[in-house]
Design a protein around this motif. Structure first.
Motif, short mmCIF file in Angstrom:
data_model
loop_
_atom_site.label_atom_id
_atom_site.label_comp_id
_atom_site.label_asym_id
_atom_site.label_seq_id
_atom_site.Cartn_x
_atom_site.Cartn_y
_atom_site.Cartn_z
N ARG A 369 0.80 -0.92 0.10
CA ARG A 369 0.20 0.01 0.32
C ARG A 369 0.86 1.78 -0.22
NH1 ARG A 369 -3.71 -2.96 3.41
NH2 ARG A 369 -2.33 -2.45 5.27
N GLY A 370 1.81 1.08 0.95
CA GLY A 370 2.54 2.38 0.44
C GLY A 370 3.29 2.65 -0.89
N MET A 371 3.79 1.31 -1.26
CA MET A 371 4.43 1.71 -2.83
C MET A 371 3.91 2.51 -3.81
SD MET A 371 5.85 -0.94 -5.23
CE MET A 371 7.94 -1.15 -4.11
N GLY A 372 2.58 1.92 -3.12
CA GLY A 372 0.68 2.72 -4.32
C GLY A 372 0.78 4.27 -4.09
N ALA A 373 0.83 4.54 -2.94
CA ALA A 373 0.56 5.67 -2.37
C ALA A 373 1.45 6.79 -2.68
CB ALA A 373 0.28 5.79 -1.18
N ALA A 374 3.29 6.49 -2.72
CA ALA A 374 4.17 6.64 -3.12
C ALA A 374 4.32 6.90 -4.67
CB ALA A 374 5.40 6.25 -2.93
N ALA A 375 3.96 5.72 -5.42
CA ALA A 375 3.45 5.82 -6.92
C ALA A 375 3.16 6.52 -7.47
CB ALA A 375 3.11 4.11 -7.59
N ARG A 376 1.94 7.15 -6.43
CA ARG A 376 0.43 7.68 -7.16
C ARG A 376 1.20 9.04 -7.05
NH1 ARG A 376 -3.33 9.58 -9.52
NH2 ARG A 376 -4.30 11.35 -8.77
N GLU A 377 2.34 9.41 -6.31
CA GLU A 377 2.29 10.89 -5.73
C GLU A 377 3.78 11.09 -6.76
OE1 GLU A 377 5.03 12.68 -1.90
OE2 GLU A 377 4.65 11.00 -2.08
N PHE A 378 4.61 9.95 -6.76
CA PHE A 378 5.52 10.84 -8.12
C PHE A 378 4.58 10.85 -9.06
CE2 PHE A 378 6.86 8.72 -11.75
CZ PHE A 378 8.86 9.27 -11.46
N VAL A 379 3.73 10.12 -9.85
CA VAL A 379 3.19 11.03 -10.85
C VAL A 379 2.08 11.93 -11.35
CG1 VAL A 379 1.19 10.05 -12.06
CG2 VAL A 379 2.89 8.50 -11.85
N LEU A 380 2.00 12.72 -9.57
CA LEU A 380 1.12 13.47 -9.27
C LEU A 380 2.24 14.91 -9.88
CD1 LEU A 380 -1.38 13.80 -6.84
CD2 LEU A 380 -1.97 13.62 -8.70
N ASN A 381 3.60 14.60 -9.01
CA ASN A 381 4.73 15.20 -8.67
C ASN A 381 5.27 15.33 -10.41
OD1 ASN A 381 3.82 16.28 -6.42
ND2 ASN A 381 5.60 14.65 -5.66
N GLU A 382 5.96 14.77 -11.31
CA GLU A 382 6.71 14.07 -11.59
C GLU A 382 6.24 14.46 -13.31
OE1 GLU A 382 9.59 14.66 -11.67
OE2 GLU A 382 9.31 15.26 -9.36
#
Length: 408
Positions: A369-382
């Motif tokens: 779940r933590g990896m998924g949340a970090a993945a979405r944050e990465f997409v939003l930012n980058e």
């Protein structure tokens, strides 16, 4: 901004439901926001081409279909051309391009994919941007090296002739775009020199509002108890076919040894007979084309992309990351995505490592779940499309003060 743009694409850029059409669709919308745009392209059977183009383009020419593969191959062999170019050679489109350039104030041509560069006049006085996306000749080279018999010879021939055409078109263009630094570096190794080639990178973006965990209602009964592993993609595309065969034959059995209920779901249009046959394996479901891929991603425990041949940036990976799913990728599928292994996604080289990292994600739900949340944050930012396309105006119509060529 003055002037008008001619946009040439090998497939009608709608609907944006596969890798190259997602990119061409977003580029075309950005061009239309800058000024009048005229579109020449080929219909791919979607049925939406004329309606979409009438709403976005000042004028358009939609070729009903490209040549049949056998006819294109025969013409290519007779003329010594790459099959890829012969398949998209059309006299009607060529005449339409001449008329548009004669009657409209076109000061920039955006060429989407190397197949369409054949329509740009040698002495066009305006700007030409060539969006190769990825190095197609390298893909055919890989097919040739992996194959056998006459088909391997055909692929090797295509790789050789297409590489020469890619270099020639890049020298003709004012700027050539590739989808990642890896593809750009690969291109540099395949040309005789970089003199007079302005090579730049324009990465793919993602619509993170559409691909969002809360953008579709939950469907908890879509799959069984699982764990459920999902692959999405166009399922008549050879690298995707190879990837799901690898998953079913060499990776899934190792996962099921530990988790007997593990299931693998293949989601995507036009599954080949070989892909459909994979559905006979225990724990494998071939869904084919679906109306909306998002629920199939949202309900996945893992989204896997075990590609062994991959050109450019994999939209399927970005979409899954935007949906906050833990994504398991091969190094090839991770290419061009500047994310961190172990934080934003899990990269695994080789079947045993794929099995091990899949099991680790299944057994540690909090980490997944933590990896998924970090993945979405990465997409939003980058990885947003507006950020990726912000440089288009300068590419098409640079100011006198800004040097355009940046020879690599």
């Amino acid at each position: 901004m003055t002037g008008e743009t001619l946009f040439l694409a090998h497939r009608v850029p709608f609907p944006p439901d596969r890798g190259d059409k997602i990119r061409s669709h977003n580029v075309l919308r950005a061009l239309a926001a800058l000024g009048p745009v005229h579109v020449g392209t080929f219909d791919d059977g979607s049925g939406y081409g004329d309606q979409f183009l009438s709403g976005i383009a000042g004028s358009h020419h939609l070729v009903p279909r490209r040549k049949h593969d056998m006819l294109a191959a025969a013409e290519a062999m007779a003329k010594g051309h790459p099959v890829s170019l012969s398949a998209f050679a059309n006299e009607g489109l060529r005449q339409w391009v001449k008329q548009v350039l004669h009657y409209r104030p076109i000061d920039a041509i955006y060429v989407f994919s190397g197949q369409m560069a054949q329509y740009v006049p040698v002495h066009f006085p305006g700007r030409t941007v060539l969006d190769l996306c990825d190095v197609d000749s390298a893909k055919f080279e890989a097919y040739g090296e992996a194959g056998h018999g006459p088909r391997a010879w055909v692929h090797a021939r295509e790789a050789r002739l297409l590489a020469a055409a890619e270099e020639r078109f890049a020298r003709m263009a004012d700027t050539t775009l590739l989808i990642s630094e890896n593809e750009a570096n690969l291109f540099r190794t395949r040309v005789s020199s970089m003199n007079h080639i302005d090579l730049r990178v324009m990465r793919n973006g993602i619509d993170a509002q559409f691909f969002a965990p809360d953008a579709c209602p939950p469907q908890p009964t879509l799959y069984g108890p699982g764990p459920n592993i999902v692959f999405t993609g166009q399922m008549d595309y050879a690298p995707n076919v190879s990837a799901v065969e690898r998953m079913v034959q060499r990776i899934l059995p190792g996962i099921r040894d530990v988790h007997p209920g593990a299931e693998f779901h293949i989601v995507g249009r036009a599954p080949t007979p070989a892909v459909k046959a994979l559905g006979k394996h225990t724990g494998v479901t071939v869904w084919g084309e679906v109306a909306d891929v998002r629920p199939y991603l949202a309900e996945a425990d893992i989204v896997a992309a075990p590609l062994t041949i991959a050109r450019g940036i994999q939209n399927k990976v970005l979409e899954a990351m935007a949906m906050a799913r833990p994504v398991l990728v091969s190094p090839e599928a991770a290419t061009g995505i500047e994310a961190e292994d172990g934080r934003h996604f899990a990269v695994a080289e080789g079947d045993r490592m794929m099995i091990g990292r899949a099991l680790a994600l299944i057994d540690d739900a909090d980490k997944a779940r933590g990896m998924g949340a970090a993945a979405r944050e990465f997409v939003l930012n980058e990885q947003s499309w507006p950020a990726m396309l912000a440089g288009l105006p300068q590419l098409l119509r640079p100011s006198d003060a800004d040097p355009v060529r940046d020879a690599a």
